[in-house]
Design a protein around this motif. Sequence first.
Motif, mmCIF file in Angstrom:
data_model
loop_
_atom_site.group_PDB
_atom_site.id
_atom_site.type_symbol
_atom_site.label_atom_id
_atom_site.label_comp_id
_atom_site.label_asym_id
_atom_site.label_seq_id
_atom_site.Cartn_x
_atom_site.Cartn_y
_atom_site.Cartn_z
ATOM 1 N N GLU A 1 42.343 44.043 44.220
ATOM 2 C CA GLU A 1 41.869 45.013 43.228
ATOM 3 C C GLU A 1 42.741 46.265 43.210
ATOM 4 O O GLU A 1 43.069 46.785 42.142
ATOM 5 C CB GLU A 1 40.418 45.400 43.503
ATOM 6 C CG GLU A 1 39.866 46.399 42.510
ATOM 7 C CD GLU A 1 38.452 46.850 42.823
ATOM 8 O OE1 GLU A 1 37.793 47.356 41.907
ATOM 9 O OE2 GLU A 1 38.007 46.705 43.979
ATOM 10 N N ASN A 2 43.134 46.759 44.399
ATOM 11 C CA ASN A 2 43.917 48.004 44.423
ATOM 12 C C ASN A 2 45.268 47.845 43.733
ATOM 13 O O ASN A 2 45.786 48.787 43.136
ATOM 14 C CB ASN A 2 44.076 48.533 45.846
ATOM 15 C CG ASN A 2 44.854 47.612 46.756
ATOM 16 O OD1 ASN A 2 44.972 46.415 46.522
ATOM 17 N ND2 ASN A 2 45.381 48.177 47.839
ATOM 18 N N GLU A 3 45.863 46.631 43.779
ATOM 19 C CA GLU A 3 47.104 46.388 43.051
ATOM 20 C C GLU A 3 46.865 46.468 41.548
ATOM 21 O O GLU A 3 47.666 47.038 40.811
ATOM 22 C CB GLU A 3 47.678 45.021 43.402
ATOM 23 C CG GLU A 3 48.186 44.898 44.811
ATOM 24 C CD GLU A 3 48.628 43.485 45.148
ATOM 25 O OE1 GLU A 3 48.421 42.570 44.323
ATOM 26 O OE2 GLU A 3 49.176 43.303 46.241
ATOM 27 N N CYS A 4 45.766 45.879 41.101
ATOM 28 C CA CYS A 4 45.427 45.913 39.683
ATOM 29 C C CYS A 4 45.238 47.359 39.212
ATOM 30 O O CYS A 4 45.755 47.755 38.174
ATOM 31 C CB CYS A 4 44.163 45.083 39.430
ATOM 32 S SG CYS A 4 43.774 44.878 37.682
ATOM 33 N N LEU A 5 44.510 48.133 40.005
ATOM 34 C CA LEU A 5 44.246 49.524 39.632
ATOM 35 C C LEU A 5 45.530 50.355 39.623
ATOM 36 O O LEU A 5 45.691 51.240 38.774
ATOM 37 C CB LEU A 5 43.220 50.135 40.584
ATOM 38 C CG LEU A 5 41.817 49.525 40.482
ATOM 39 C CD1 LEU A 5 40.932 50.053 41.603
ATOM 40 C CD2 LEU A 5 41.195 49.781 39.121
#
Length: 64
Positions: free
Chosen positions: A30-34
């Motif tokens: 998720e943090n990569e997507c954000l």
Amino acid sequence: MNIVIWALVLTVCTPNGQCFNQTVQWFDKENECLRYKQIYEDIPKDGSWASVQYKCGIVGAMQI
């Protein structure tokens, strides 16, 4: 173990309310997507869209 895939999805809408969605990229975390969401949001918008929105979500999950 279940594998969760995150998708960065672009939604653009015309002034008359017609909207289009497109998956931009998939991520394992998720943090990569954000992080990439912020990068894409910083790119100047082109065209005469009434709205441009990037959203991270889990592939195959129901949207509420």
